[in-house]
Design a protein around this motif. Sequence first.
Motif: not given
Length: 174
Positions: A32-46, A116-125
């Motif tokens: 996301v950008g610094p204001e929390g708006h989505l820039i990119a999102l990807e979900r791996m297979d499975d 601060m230009v954005g932030a990332y989040g990772i989920s699944g593990a």
Amino acid sequence: MPKLHVTECREFIQAVSEKATEMGVPISVAIVGPEGHLIALERMDDAGFITPDIARAKAFTAAAFRSMSPRFPDGQVIQQWFKERNPQMLVNAAIFTNGQIVASGGCAPVFKGSEMVGAYGISGATGDQDEEIGRYARAKVGWAHQSESDTTPDSVKQHINEIYAKIGLGGRIE
């Protein structure tokens, strides 16, 4: 004014996917950008069907809380800080933001220089694995998760390191 570009996000996503594949854990990653708006999102297979929403919420949380205070360098500190002080407030924040607040490992702000230009989040593990994947990808693409001109007071750095030690990670902020 520095900005996080989608091409940079794709490189980060590639590095995240590389490490997650090596570890055998299908994940989702959001930036996301610094204001929390989505820039990119990807979900791996499975990856679990809910992981894109969690990854996005983690990224939003890192952006929101880092914007509020240097006391919150990543999701692990946010989670522990609220756990010790006011767990109900964290639940309330999630409700107030329509579920966009999730405090867990695997998220951090992204800085270019001192901005601060954005932030990332990772989920699944697990939270620890999400965190490991994020650290790997940050190092690979050269993303900083702290300001270049860190003005965080030493007392705050000490407090953050105490939180890291309490959750078994030792000192991480200098």
